[in-house]
Design an enzyme around this catalytic site. Structure first.
Site, PDB file in Angstrom:
ATOM      1  N   CYS A  33      -6.826  13.466   0.884  1.00 17.83           N
ATOM      2  CA  CYS A  33      -7.308  13.333   2.141  1.00 17.83           C
ATOM      3  C   CYS A  33      -6.243  12.780   3.212  1.00 17.83           C
ATOM      4  O   CYS A  33      -5.763  13.134   4.171  1.00 17.83           O
ATOM      5  CB  CYS A  33      -8.543  12.674   2.643  1.00 17.83           C
ATOM      6  SG  CYS A  33      -8.306  11.086   2.227  1.00 17.83           S
ATOM      7  N   ASP A  35      -5.058   9.952   3.674  1.00 18.00           N
ATOM      8  CA  ASP A  35      -5.696   8.662   4.316  1.00 18.00           C
ATOM      9  C   ASP A  35      -4.998   7.278   3.685  1.00 18.00           C
ATOM     10  O   ASP A  35      -4.592   7.323   2.609  1.00 18.00           O
ATOM     11  CB  ASP A  35      -7.121   8.239   4.378  1.00 18.00           C
ATOM     12  CG  ASP A  35      -7.759   9.259   5.155  1.00 18.00           C
ATOM     13  OD1 ASP A  35      -7.014  10.175   5.943  1.00 18.00           O
ATOM     14  OD2 ASP A  35      -8.915   9.412   5.254  1.00 18.00           O
ATOM     15  N   CYS A  59      -9.939   8.308   8.272  1.00 20.03           N
ATOM     16  CA  CYS A  59     -11.083   8.703   8.679  1.00 20.03           C
ATOM     17  C   CYS A  59     -11.771   7.604   9.278  1.00 20.03           C
ATOM     18  O   CYS A  59     -11.519   6.424   8.908  1.00 20.03           O
ATOM     19  CB  CYS A  59     -11.850   9.548   7.639  1.00 20.03           C
ATOM     20  SG  CYS A  59     -12.575   8.396   6.483  1.00 20.03           S
ATOM     21  N   CYS A 103     -14.045   6.830   0.470  1.00 24.99           N
ATOM     22  CA  CYS A 103     -13.455   6.062   1.647  1.00 24.99           C
ATOM     23  C   CYS A 103     -13.423   4.592   1.380  1.00 24.99           C
ATOM     24  O   CYS A 103     -12.600   3.886   1.675  1.00 24.99           O
ATOM     25  CB  CYS A 103     -13.814   6.657   3.067  1.00 24.99           C
ATOM     26  SG  CYS A 103     -14.279   8.114   3.171  1.00 24.99           S
TER      27      CYS A 103
HETATM   28 FE1  FES Z   1      -9.825   9.883   3.133  1.00 24.09          FE
HETATM   29 FE2  FES Z   1     -12.030   8.778   4.158  1.00 24.09          FE
HETATM   30  S1  FES Z   1     -11.734  11.211   4.251  1.00 24.09           S
HETATM   31  S2  FES Z   1     -10.460   7.827   3.393  1.00 24.09           S
END
Ligand code: FES
Length: 147
Positions: A33, A35, A59, A103
């Site tokens: 993702c 992140d 996110c 997450c």
């Molecule tokens: Fe990647 Fe939440 S979508 S940490």
């Protein structure tokens, strides 16, 4: 979809920022993702976490879990902080939607990475702590099967 607690920690994140000359800093990401989360720990001579801050480029659930994770480890000993799992963070937030479980894993891993850094800097071994991964993408698959 999100609990009130998740929304509260997303809208008013606790302990956001950074600590200069932190005892330990850990950064982990999820390549899937994109992140990234960074945790800073200020640990005193008795091994107690006096302060903790985070920075999350991610996110809303990642922000909320980082925030809750910092609240859960603040004031704890290193060993107690190690016991704060992603599950504990999720429970404290009254749950997360299944697609957002990963997450919370980022938060757990970022704390472990910061503890690992602290241990390395002080040439100590923290019992039960294994070398953290920098990309939790692989771990994530294992976890999602469990929920
Ligand atoms: Fe990647 Fe939440 S979508 S940490």
């Amino acid at each position: 979809m999100y609990s009130e607690k998740v929304m509260d920690h997303f809208n008013n994140p606790r302990n956001m920022g950074e600590i200069e000359d932190a005892s330990g800093v850990g950064t982990v990401g999820n390549a899937k993702c994109g992140d990234i989360m960074r945790m800073y720990l200020d640990i005193d001579d008795s091994g107690r976490i006096q302060d903790v801050k985070f920075k999350t480029f991610g996110c809303g659930a990642a922000v909320a879990t980082s925030s809750m994770a910092t609240e859960l480890v603040k004031g704890k000993t290193v060993q107690e902080a190690l016991a704060v799992t992603n599950k504990a963070v999720m429970e404290a937030l009254d749950g997360l939607p299944p697609v957002k479980v990963h997450c919370s894993l980022l938060a757990e891993e970022a704390i472990h990475a910061a503890l690992w850094d602290y241990a390395e800097k002080n040439h100590i071994t923290i019992e039960g702590l294994s070398r953290p991964v920098s990309d939790i993408g692989e771990k994530e698959e294992d976890v999602e099967e469990d929920y």
